[in-house]
Write a protein that holds these residues in place. Sequence first.
Motif, PDB file in Angstrom:
ATOM      1  N   ILE A  31      -2.251   4.782   2.873  1.00  0.00           N
ATOM      2  CA  ILE A  31      -2.235   6.208   2.494  1.00  0.00           C
ATOM      3  C   ILE A  31      -0.904   6.885   2.830  1.00  0.00           C
ATOM      4  CG2 ILE A  31      -3.278   8.486   2.878  1.00  0.00           C
ATOM      5  CD1 ILE A  31      -5.971   7.051   3.178  1.00  0.00           C
ATOM      6  N   PRO A  32      -0.380   6.764   4.069  1.00  0.00           N
ATOM      7  CA  PRO A  32       0.899   7.432   4.347  1.00  0.00           C
ATOM      8  C   PRO A  32       2.051   6.941   3.473  1.00  0.00           C
ATOM      9  CG  PRO A  32      -0.196   6.832   6.398  1.00  0.00           C
ATOM     10  CD  PRO A  32      -0.945   6.158   5.278  1.00  0.00           C
ATOM     11  N   LYS A  33       1.952   5.712   2.957  1.00  0.00           N
ATOM     12  CA  LYS A  33       3.003   5.178   2.079  1.00  0.00           C
ATOM     13  C   LYS A  33       2.918   5.764   0.677  1.00  0.00           C
ATOM     14  CE  LYS A  33       3.303   0.751   4.443  1.00  0.00           C
ATOM     15  NZ  LYS A  33       2.945  -0.665   4.393  1.00  0.00           N
ATOM     16  N   ILE A  34       1.695   5.882   0.148  1.00  0.00           N
ATOM     17  CA  ILE A  34       1.556   6.336  -1.240  1.00  0.00           C
ATOM     18  C   ILE A  34       1.342   7.842  -1.365  1.00  0.00           C
ATOM     19  CG2 ILE A  34       0.746   4.083  -2.038  1.00  0.00           C
ATOM     20  CD1 ILE A  34      -2.096   5.272  -2.148  1.00  0.00           C
ATOM     21  N   PRO A  36       2.434  10.530   1.347  1.00  0.00           N
ATOM     22  CA  PRO A  36       2.882  11.144   2.608  1.00  0.00           C
ATOM     23  C   PRO A  36       2.751  12.664   2.615  1.00  0.00           C
ATOM     24  CG  PRO A  36       4.756  10.394   1.310  1.00  0.00           C
ATOM     25  CD  PRO A  36       3.523   9.895   0.621  1.00  0.00           C
ATOM     26  N   GLN A  37       2.705  13.274   1.439  1.00  0.00           N
ATOM     27  CA  GLN A  37       2.517  14.718   1.377  1.00  0.00           C
ATOM     28  C   GLN A  37       1.094  15.100   1.793  1.00  0.00           C
ATOM     29  OE1 GLN A  37       2.615  12.638  -1.176  1.00  0.00           O
ATOM     30  NE2 GLN A  37       0.951  13.171  -2.560  1.00  0.00           N
ATOM     31  N   ALA A  38       0.162  14.172   1.671  1.00  0.00           N
ATOM     32  CA  ALA A  38      -1.229  14.437   2.052  1.00  0.00           C
ATOM     33  C   ALA A  38      -1.495  13.997   3.492  1.00  0.00           C
ATOM     34  CB  ALA A  38      -2.186  13.711   1.106  1.00  0.00           C
ATOM     35  N   ILE A  39      -1.120  12.777   3.817  1.00  0.00           N
ATOM     36  CA  ILE A  39      -1.357  12.230   5.156  1.00  0.00           C
ATOM     37  C   ILE A  39      -0.063  11.616   5.670  1.00  0.00           C
ATOM     38  CG2 ILE A  39      -2.611  10.516   6.505  1.00  0.00           C
ATOM     39  CD1 ILE A  39      -5.012  11.041   4.704  1.00  0.00           C
ATOM     40  N   LYS A  40       0.411  12.196   6.753  1.00  0.00           N
ATOM     41  CA  LYS A  40       1.675  11.754   7.344  1.00  0.00           C
ATOM     42  C   LYS A  40       1.491  10.497   8.190  1.00  0.00           C
ATOM     43  CE  LYS A  40       5.323  13.589  10.310  1.00  0.00           C
ATOM     44  NZ  LYS A  40       5.748  14.767  11.076  1.00  0.00           N
ATOM     45  N   GLN A  41       0.385  10.456   8.964  1.00  0.00           N
ATOM     46  CA  GLN A  41       0.218   9.363   9.915  1.00  0.00           C
ATOM     47  C   GLN A  41      -1.247   9.209  10.294  1.00  0.00           C
ATOM     48  OE1 GLN A  41       2.217  10.192  13.605  1.00  0.00           O
ATOM     49  NE2 GLN A  41       2.127   8.092  14.295  1.00  0.00           N
ATOM     50  N   VAL A  42      -1.647   7.963  10.554  1.00  0.00           N
ATOM     51  CA  VAL A  42      -2.967   7.654  11.098  1.00  0.00           C
ATOM     52  C   VAL A  42      -2.742   6.842  12.362  1.00  0.00           C
ATOM     53  CG1 VAL A  42      -5.201   6.561  10.712  1.00  0.00           C
ATOM     54  CG2 VAL A  42      -3.989   7.603   8.775  1.00  0.00           C
ATOM     55  N   GLU A  43      -3.274   7.337  13.487  1.00  0.00           N
ATOM     56  CA  GLU A  43      -3.127   6.664  14.777  1.00  0.00           C
ATOM     57  C   GLU A  43      -4.501   6.246  15.291  1.00  0.00           C
ATOM     58  OE1 GLU A  43      -0.495   8.932  17.675  1.00  0.00           O
ATOM     59  OE2 GLU A  43      -1.004  10.472  16.180  1.00  0.00           O
ATOM     60  N   THR A  44      -4.601   5.039  15.793  1.00  0.00           N
ATOM     61  CA  THR A  44      -5.817   4.613  16.470  1.00  0.00           C
ATOM     62  C   THR A  44      -5.686   5.013  17.931  1.00  0.00           C
ATOM     63  OG1 THR A  44      -6.166   2.780  14.949  1.00  0.00           O
ATOM     64  CG2 THR A  44      -7.276   2.645  17.091  1.00  0.00           C
ATOM     65  N   PHE A  59      -1.959  15.367   8.976  1.00  0.00           N
ATOM     66  CA  PHE A  59      -1.757  15.678   7.564  1.00  0.00           C
ATOM     67  C   PHE A  59      -0.291  15.956   7.264  1.00  0.00           C
ATOM     68  CE2 PHE A  59      -6.230  16.751   8.283  1.00  0.00           C
ATOM     69  CZ  PHE A  59      -6.808  15.954   7.311  1.00  0.00           C
ATOM     70  N   GLY A  60       0.085  15.758   6.010  1.00  0.00           N
ATOM     71  CA  GLY A  60       1.459  15.962   5.558  1.00  0.00           C
ATOM     72  C   GLY A  60       1.781  17.419   5.315  1.00  0.00           C
ATOM     73  N   GLU A  61       3.019  17.655   4.927  1.00  0.00           N
ATOM     74  CA  GLU A  61       3.526  19.009   4.690  1.00  0.00           C
ATOM     75  C   GLU A  61       2.723  19.759   3.629  1.00  0.00           C
ATOM     76  OE1 GLU A  61       6.045  20.355   6.513  1.00  0.00           O
ATOM     77  OE2 GLU A  61       6.097  18.494   7.654  1.00  0.00           O
ATOM     78  N   GLY A  62       2.139  19.037   2.678  1.00  0.00           N
ATOM     79  CA  GLY A  62       1.414  19.678   1.590  1.00  0.00           C
ATOM     80  C   GLY A  62       0.002  20.110   1.935  1.00  0.00           C
ATOM     81  N   SER A  63      -0.434  19.860   3.155  1.00  0.00           N
ATOM     82  CA  SER A  63      -1.806  20.176   3.544  1.00  0.00           C
ATOM     83  C   SER A  63      -1.899  21.522   4.248  1.00  0.00           C
ATOM     84  CB  SER A  63      -2.350  19.089   4.476  1.00  0.00           C
ATOM     85  OG  SER A  63      -3.654  19.416   4.891  1.00  0.00           O
ATOM     86  N   SER A  64      -3.060  22.148   4.122  1.00  0.00           N
ATOM     87  CA  SER A  64      -3.303  23.400   4.839  1.00  0.00           C
ATOM     88  C   SER A  64      -3.842  23.137   6.244  1.00  0.00           C
ATOM     89  CB  SER A  64      -4.260  24.285   4.047  1.00  0.00           C
ATOM     90  OG  SER A  64      -5.446  23.580   3.757  1.00  0.00           O
ATOM     91  N   PHE A  65      -4.073  21.868   6.575  1.00  0.00           N
ATOM     92  CA  PHE A  65      -4.572  21.499   7.902  1.00  0.00           C
ATOM     93  C   PHE A  65      -3.526  20.669   8.641  1.00  0.00           C
ATOM     94  CE2 PHE A  65      -8.469  21.619   5.199  1.00  0.00           C
ATOM     95  CZ  PHE A  65      -8.984  22.799   5.724  1.00  0.00           C
ATOM     96  N   LEU A 145      -6.255  11.910  -4.232  1.00  0.00           N
ATOM     97  CA  LEU A 145      -5.801  10.829  -3.359  1.00  0.00           C
ATOM     98  C   LEU A 145      -6.329   9.486  -3.859  1.00  0.00           C
ATOM     99  CD1 LEU A 145      -4.237  10.089  -0.793  1.00  0.00           C
ATOM    100  CD2 LEU A 145      -6.355  10.477   0.485  1.00  0.00           C
ATOM    101  N   PHE A 146      -7.583   9.476  -4.280  1.00  0.00           N
ATOM    102  CA  PHE A 146      -8.179   8.252  -4.804  1.00  0.00           C
ATOM    103  C   PHE A 146      -7.424   7.768  -6.045  1.00  0.00           C
ATOM    104  CE2 PHE A 146     -11.137   6.135  -7.678  1.00  0.00           C
ATOM    105  CZ  PHE A 146     -11.460   5.046  -6.897  1.00  0.00           C
ATOM    106  N   LYS A 147      -7.011   8.684  -6.897  1.00  0.00           N
ATOM    107  CA  LYS A 147      -6.266   8.318  -8.107  1.00  0.00           C
ATOM    108  C   LYS A 147      -4.922   7.673  -7.742  1.00  0.00           C
ATOM    109  CE  LYS A 147      -8.341  11.916 -10.868  1.00  0.00           C
ATOM    110  NZ  LYS A 147      -9.184  11.769 -11.811  1.00  0.00           N
ATOM    111  N   LEU A 148      -4.313   8.115  -6.636  1.00  0.00           N
ATOM    112  CA  LEU A 148      -3.071   7.488  -6.173  1.00  0.00           C
ATOM    113  C   LEU A 148      -3.322   6.049  -5.711  1.00  0.00           C
ATOM    114  CD1 LEU A 148      -1.398  10.420  -4.195  1.00  0.00           C
ATOM    115  CD2 LEU A 148      -0.714   9.497  -6.426  1.00  0.00           C
ATOM    116  N   PHE A 149      -4.458   5.835  -5.029  1.00  0.00           N
ATOM    117  CA  PHE A 149      -4.851   4.473  -4.639  1.00  0.00           C
ATOM    118  C   PHE A 149      -4.997   3.604  -5.871  1.00  0.00           C
ATOM    119  CE2 PHE A 149      -6.090   5.494  -0.311  1.00  0.00           C
ATOM    120  CZ  PHE A 149      -5.981   4.271   0.327  1.00  0.00           C
ATOM    121  N   GLU A 150      -5.732   4.116  -6.828  1.00  0.00           N
ATOM    122  CA  GLU A 150      -6.004   3.362  -8.049  1.00  0.00           C
ATOM    123  C   GLU A 150      -4.703   3.029  -8.785  1.00  0.00           C
ATOM    124  OE1 GLU A 150      -9.705   3.713 -10.961  1.00  0.00           O
ATOM    125  OE2 GLU A 150      -8.326   5.401 -11.137  1.00  0.00           O
ATOM    126  N   LYS A 151      -3.801   4.003  -8.874  1.00  0.00           N
ATOM    127  CA  LYS A 151      -2.519   3.769  -9.528  1.00  0.00           C
ATOM    128  C   LYS A 151      -1.729   2.695  -8.782  1.00  0.00           C
ATOM    129  CE  LYS A 151       1.787   6.052 -10.992  1.00  0.00           C
ATOM    130  NZ  LYS A 151       2.420   4.789 -11.166  1.00  0.00           N
TER     131      LYS A 151
END
Length: 162
Positions: A31-34, A36-44, A59-65, A145-151
């Motif tokens: 997700i952060p690769k495809i 990054p405007q939505a999700i910047k990072q996922v940490e365990t 969340f990335g710069e494009g998110s309200s959260f 976001l799902f459409k980006l995965f599919e693409k």
Amino acid sequence: MGVFVYETEFSSNISPTRLFKALILDGDNLIPKIAPQAIKQVETLEGDGGAGTIKKITFGEGSSFKYVKHRVDSIDQDNLCHSYTLIEGDALTDKLEKICYETKLVASPDGVGSVINTVSKYYTINDAEIKEEDVKQGKEKASQLFKLFEKYLNDHPDAYNN
């Protein structure tokens, strides 16, 4: 506490097994690769990725959260099911205690691709009201976001095949 339940269904031309590998098993990396405007990072933060694991999504710069934390409740690779619970973060607002998600991927009826079914349960604080329009906005972002995965998977036909 009240519970608001919302169900969604997406169709995809990607096989259920391949989609599960990319979306569920490797989504934290992909997700952060495809997007990054939505999700910047996922940490365990705790755990090994299985049930009980706690993750922080920034969340990335494009998110309200800013961020959320979620707990993995289950991952069933044999039946292509995944469930997790949002337990902390500004996406819960002051109205929600938690949100539980249950996702199942199945082969599409025509045998080409997948159907992704998700049940979302929003647990409200006291008598807070959840508006369906607000939930639909969040689901629209998830759909994008799902459409980006599919693409990505269509553009990389050898990825996640083994």
